[in-house]
Motif scaffolding. Structure first.
Motif, PDB file in Angstrom:
ATOM      1  N   HIS A  48       0.840  -1.191   0.000  1.00  0.00           N
ATOM      2  CA  HIS A  48       0.000   0.000   0.000  1.00  0.00           C
ATOM      3  C   HIS A  48       0.883   1.253   0.000  1.00  0.00           C
ATOM      4  CE1 HIS A  48      -2.437  -3.216   1.926  1.00  0.00           C
ATOM      5  NE2 HIS A  48      -3.367  -2.725   1.136  1.00  0.00           N
ATOM      6  N   HIS A  49       0.680   2.111  -0.977  1.00  0.00           N
ATOM      7  CA  HIS A  49       1.501   3.320  -1.107  1.00  0.00           C
ATOM      8  C   HIS A  49       0.577   4.506  -1.386  1.00  0.00           C
ATOM      9  CE1 HIS A  49       5.287   1.073  -1.164  1.00  0.00           C
ATOM     10  NE2 HIS A  49       4.707   0.220  -1.981  1.00  0.00           N
ATOM     11  N   GLY A  50       0.155   5.199  -0.319  1.00  0.00           N
ATOM     12  CA  GLY A  50      -0.805   6.281  -0.472  1.00  0.00           C
ATOM     13  C   GLY A  50      -0.283   7.452  -1.271  1.00  0.00           C
ATOM     14  N   THR A  51       0.912   7.934  -0.939  1.00  0.00           N
ATOM     15  CA  THR A  51       1.463   9.076  -1.656  1.00  0.00           C
ATOM     16  C   THR A  51       1.760   8.726  -3.109  1.00  0.00           C
ATOM     17  OG1 THR A  51       2.422  10.007   0.369  1.00  0.00           O
ATOM     18  CG2 THR A  51       3.383  10.714  -1.722  1.00  0.00           C
ATOM     19  N   SER A  52       2.266   7.535  -3.343  1.00  0.00           N
ATOM     20  CA  SER A  52       2.556   7.107  -4.715  1.00  0.00           C
ATOM     21  C   SER A  52       1.270   6.966  -5.525  1.00  0.00           C
ATOM     22  CB  SER A  52       3.323   5.782  -4.704  1.00  0.00           C
ATOM     23  OG  SER A  52       4.554   5.916  -4.019  1.00  0.00           O
ATOM     24  N   ALA A  53       0.200   6.505  -4.880  1.00  0.00           N
ATOM     25  CA  ALA A  53      -1.086   6.382  -5.568  1.00  0.00           C
ATOM     26  C   ALA A  53      -1.614   7.752  -5.971  1.00  0.00           C
ATOM     27  CB  ALA A  53      -2.097   5.666  -4.672  1.00  0.00           C
ATOM     28  N   ALA A  54      -1.522   8.722  -5.055  1.00  0.00           N
ATOM     29  CA  ALA A  54      -1.969  10.076  -5.366  1.00  0.00           C
ATOM     30  C   ALA A  54      -1.130  10.682  -6.485  1.00  0.00           C
ATOM     31  CB  ALA A  54      -1.887  10.951  -4.115  1.00  0.00           C
ATOM     32  N   LEU A  55       0.177  10.423  -6.458  1.00  0.00           N
ATOM     33  CA  LEU A  55       1.063  10.919  -7.505  1.00  0.00           C
ATOM     34  C   LEU A  55       0.697  10.312  -8.857  1.00  0.00           C
ATOM     35  CD1 LEU A  55       3.630  12.415  -8.441  1.00  0.00           C
ATOM     36  CD2 LEU A  55       4.936  10.400  -7.742  1.00  0.00           C
ATOM     37  N   GLU A  56       0.477   9.015  -8.880  1.00  0.00           N
ATOM     38  CA  GLU A  56       0.095   8.337 -10.116  1.00  0.00           C
ATOM     39  C   GLU A  56      -1.190   8.924 -10.685  1.00  0.00           C
ATOM     40  OE1 GLU A  56       0.061   3.724 -11.105  1.00  0.00           O
ATOM     41  OE2 GLU A  56      -1.708   4.288  -9.935  1.00  0.00           O
ATOM     42  N   PHE A  57      -2.177   9.166  -9.821  1.00  0.00           N
ATOM     43  CA  PHE A  57      -3.458   9.715 -10.273  1.00  0.00           C
ATOM     44  C   PHE A  57      -3.282  11.129 -10.810  1.00  0.00           C
ATOM     45  CE2 PHE A  57      -7.493  11.974  -9.404  1.00  0.00           C
ATOM     46  CZ  PHE A  57      -8.324  11.241 -10.249  1.00  0.00           C
ATOM     47  N   ALA A  58      -2.503  11.944 -10.093  1.00  0.00           N
ATOM     48  CA  ALA A  58      -2.309  13.328 -10.519  1.00  0.00           C
ATOM     49  C   ALA A  58      -1.624  13.411 -11.876  1.00  0.00           C
ATOM     50  CB  ALA A  58      -1.482  14.081  -9.471  1.00  0.00           C
ATOM     51  N   VAL A  59      -0.601  12.564 -12.078  1.00  0.00           N
ATOM     52  CA  VAL A  59       0.193  12.636 -13.306  1.00  0.00           C
ATOM     53  C   VAL A  59      -0.494  11.949 -14.478  1.00  0.00           C
ATOM     54  CG1 VAL A  59       2.376  11.942 -14.375  1.00  0.00           C
ATOM     55  CG2 VAL A  59       2.364  12.861 -12.054  1.00  0.00           C
ATOM     56  N   MET A  60      -1.029  10.759 -14.239  1.00  0.00           N
ATOM     57  CA  MET A  60      -1.547   9.955 -15.333  1.00  0.00           C
ATOM     58  C   MET A  60      -3.030  10.200 -15.642  1.00  0.00           C
ATOM     59  SD  MET A  60       1.205   8.585 -16.185  1.00  0.00           S
ATOM     60  CE  MET A  60       0.578   7.512 -17.491  1.00  0.00           C
ATOM     61  N   ALA A  61      -3.820  10.558 -14.637  1.00  0.00           N
ATOM     62  CA  ALA A  61      -5.248  10.782 -14.862  1.00  0.00           C
ATOM     63  C   ALA A  61      -5.580  12.265 -14.996  1.00  0.00           C
ATOM     64  CB  ALA A  61      -6.065  10.158 -13.733  1.00  0.00           C
ATOM     65  N   ASN A 104      13.397  11.594  -5.695  1.00  0.00           N
ATOM     66  CA  ASN A 104      12.521  10.418  -5.651  1.00  0.00           C
ATOM     67  C   ASN A 104      11.380  10.541  -6.647  1.00  0.00           C
ATOM     68  OD1 ASN A 104      14.015   9.057  -3.744  1.00  0.00           O
ATOM     69  ND2 ASN A 104      12.710   9.617  -2.016  1.00  0.00           N
ATOM     70  N   LEU A 105      10.881  11.751  -6.846  1.00  0.00           N
ATOM     71  CA  LEU A 105       9.839  11.951  -7.856  1.00  0.00           C
ATOM     72  C   LEU A 105      10.324  11.483  -9.223  1.00  0.00           C
ATOM     73  CD1 LEU A 105       8.278  15.461  -7.072  1.00  0.00           C
ATOM     74  CD2 LEU A 105       7.061  13.280  -7.175  1.00  0.00           C
ATOM     75  N   ARG A 106      11.570  11.770  -9.525  1.00  0.00           N
ATOM     76  CA  ARG A 106      12.114  11.419 -10.834  1.00  0.00           C
ATOM     77  C   ARG A 106      12.387   9.924 -10.968  1.00  0.00           C
ATOM     78  NH1 ARG A 106      14.837  16.663  -9.751  1.00  0.00           N
ATOM     79  NH2 ARG A 106      13.854  18.160 -11.183  1.00  0.00           N
ATOM     80  N   SER A 107      12.286   9.184  -9.871  1.00  0.00           N
ATOM     81  CA  SER A 107      12.423   7.729  -9.966  1.00  0.00           C
ATOM     82  C   SER A 107      11.157   7.079 -10.509  1.00  0.00           C
ATOM     83  CB  SER A 107      12.778   7.132  -8.598  1.00  0.00           C
ATOM     84  OG  SER A 107      11.677   7.157  -7.707  1.00  0.00           O
ATOM     85  N   PHE A 108      10.044   7.831 -10.548  1.00  0.00           N
ATOM     86  CA  PHE A 108       8.807   7.327 -11.135  1.00  0.00           C
ATOM     87  C   PHE A 108       8.898   7.492 -12.650  1.00  0.00           C
ATOM     88  CE2 PHE A 108       7.671   7.951  -6.807  1.00  0.00           C
ATOM     89  CZ  PHE A 108       6.611   7.099  -6.528  1.00  0.00           C
ATOM     90  N   PRO A 109       8.790   6.419 -13.407  1.00  0.00           N
ATOM     91  CA  PRO A 109       8.957   6.513 -14.864  1.00  0.00           C
ATOM     92  C   PRO A 109       8.053   7.554 -15.521  1.00  0.00           C
ATOM     93  CG  PRO A 109       8.962   4.221 -14.179  1.00  0.00           C
ATOM     94  CD  PRO A 109       8.601   5.024 -12.971  1.00  0.00           C
ATOM     95  N   CYS A 110       6.794   7.625 -15.083  1.00  0.00           N
ATOM     96  CA  CYS A 110       5.876   8.579 -15.713  1.00  0.00           C
ATOM     97  C   CYS A 110       6.314  10.011 -15.471  1.00  0.00           C
ATOM     98  CB  CYS A 110       4.451   8.369 -15.207  1.00  0.00           C
ATOM     99  SG  CYS A 110       4.231   8.529 -13.414  1.00  0.00           S
TER     100      CYS A 110
END
Length: 227
Positions: free
Chosen positions: A79-92, A166-172
């Protein structure tokens, strides 16, 4: 019933801000949210991004956690709450800007510097979370002769740079930034002065923003090391 303070606040909202902006709320309800900026901030009650940036409803996508940390990209099925929010903000939502905003006198940062801190509960959720700061704490230790308040300030700022990495470690995030479609920024809020400082990554320096207009260039450079 809710606490009296919350009930009074709600009534003030209904008779005040909602009355003025009810059409905006209705539009947001029907059309959905389309914020262009994501703020990753601390859950400290004294540093609310919506107040600091005087943002109307629907303008900012905000995620808050202890010490405004961004964990590294870790697709491990947990479970990764901050990563989930980041994914939603960037990709959705397709935000165009992400700001990691820290603040002065941060309790999470102070805890990371306290080698003798005891867990608050058997779960030690805070302890596990701020273990993300092990590398920034080690960097901070390289600066000798700092008073406790200076050391905390330094770590508050080093941790922001660490979170940007760390943000830049996310491929998206990395891909969109390299294409010029996403901008990353660091900021730090001085609670006592109500003053915002922004991080210049190219120069590895902090700039204090006064009350200047957006097109002014009178930001003052801060001599405190960025880390």
């Amino acid at each position: 019933m809710l606490p009296t303070r919350l009930l009074h606040g709600y009534r003030n909202f209904r008779s005040g801000r909602y009355t003025v902006e009810h059409e905006r709320y209705r539009h947001l309800a029907e059309a959905g949210q389309k914020p262009e900026t994501m703020i990753i901030a601390c859950c400290d009650s004294r540093a609310a991004p919506e107040l600091i940036f005087d943002a109307p409803p629907g303008d900012l996508f905000v995620v808050r956690n202890v010490a405004n940390l961004v964990p590294p990209y870790t697709p491990d099925g947990e479970h990764h709450g901050t990563s989930a929010a980041l994914e939603f903000a960037v990709m959705a939502l397709r935000v165009k800007t992400i700001v990691v905003m820290g603040h002065g006198r941060c309790g999470g940062i102070a805890a990371a510097l306290n080698e003798n801190a005891e867990p608050l509960s058997p779960g030690d959720f805070i302890g596990k979370w701020i273990s993300l700061l092990e590398q920034p704490v080690a960097e901070c230790a390289c600066h000798q002769g700092l008073a406790p308040d200076q050391r905390r300030l330094l770590l508050e700022r080093i941790s922001i740079r660490h979170s940007l990495n760390n943000l830049r470690s996310f491929p998206c995030v990395n891909t969109l930034e390299s294409r010029g479609k996403l901008a990353l920024h660091g900021a730090w809020f001085d609670i006592s002065l109500g003053e915002l400082h922004v991080y210049d990554e190219a120069a590895d320096q902090w700039q204090a923003l006064g009350d200047a207009a957006p097109d002014d260039t009178g930001a003052a450079r801060v001599a405190m090391p960025a880390g």
